[in-house]
Motif scaffolding. Sequence first.
Motif, PDB file in Angstrom:
ATOM      1  N   SER A   1      -0.610   6.354  14.096  1.00 32.78           N
ATOM      2  CA  SER A   1       0.277   7.489  14.366  1.00 32.78           C
ATOM      3  C   SER A   1       0.268   8.516  13.239  1.00 32.78           C
ATOM      4  CB  SER A   1       1.700   6.995  14.613  1.00 32.78           C
ATOM      5  OG  SER A   1       2.163   6.291  13.476  1.00 32.78           O
TER       6      SER A   1
ATOM      7  N   CYS B   1      -0.857  12.749  27.121  1.00 27.41           N
ATOM      8  CA  CYS B   1      -0.760  12.278  25.746  1.00 27.41           C
ATOM      9  C   CYS B   1       0.009  13.310  24.949  1.00 27.41           C
ATOM     10  CB  CYS B   1      -2.144  12.081  25.131  1.00 27.41           C
ATOM     11  SG  CYS B   1      -3.025  10.681  25.758  1.00 27.41           S
ATOM     12  N   GLU B   2       1.229  13.009  24.639  1.00 25.81           N
ATOM     13  CA  GLU B   2       2.029  13.955  23.872  1.00 25.81           C
ATOM     14  C   GLU B   2       1.600  13.999  22.411  1.00 25.81           C
ATOM     15  OE1 GLU B   2       6.057  12.834  24.489  1.00 25.81           O
ATOM     16  OE2 GLU B   2       5.959  13.172  26.649  1.00 25.81           O
ATOM     17  N   GLU B   3       1.005  12.912  21.925  1.00 26.59           N
ATOM     18  CA  GLU B   3       0.602  12.844  20.518  1.00 26.59           C
ATOM     19  C   GLU B   3      -0.737  13.537  20.259  1.00 26.59           C
ATOM     20  OE1 GLU B   3       0.631   9.886  22.331  1.00 26.59           O
ATOM     21  OE2 GLU B   3       2.716   9.330  22.060  1.00 26.59           O
TER      22      GLU B   3
ATOM     23  N   LEU C   1      -0.878   5.339  20.385  1.00 18.68           N
ATOM     24  CA  LEU C   1      -0.457   5.805  19.073  1.00 18.68           C
ATOM     25  C   LEU C   1       1.020   5.533  18.806  1.00 18.68           C
ATOM     26  CD1 LEU C   1      -2.254   9.255  19.086  1.00 18.68           C
ATOM     27  CD2 LEU C   1      -2.956   7.189  17.903  1.00 18.68           C
TER      28      LEU C   1
END
Length: 119
Positions: A35, A53-55, A118
């Motif tokens: 992360s 995928c927000e990351e 993540l």
Amino acid sequence: MPLLPLLLVGLLSYMMYYRYFPVRTKQWNALDVTSRHVVVDVRDYQDSSKGDCEEVIALPCGYIRRYSSDIPEGPVVVMGSNPVECNVGVRQLKRLGFDVAGYLLIGADKKCNEYLSLG
């Protein structure tokens, strides 16, 4: 007149080098990404938008220079569907001053939320 063919050969050589010559960056496995890494997906929007995928920052190669201010600080991992796409993405990000730690190869038909965790 011999200057023009020499100029064309030089331009063609540079273009081939920029696209196909491997960058000095390590290919990563999906399990190596944590992360603390900033993942930039350089695939086309049609491929990268399949998974939520927000990351992951979806930023195709053609838009990297324009939207580079949207990429947060930290070690960057480039995610692409083929080595050429990763090469171009890594070169552009390094040229803009980002710390590129590595790259991931993911199929164009794969969703990033199935490939990366993540959390």
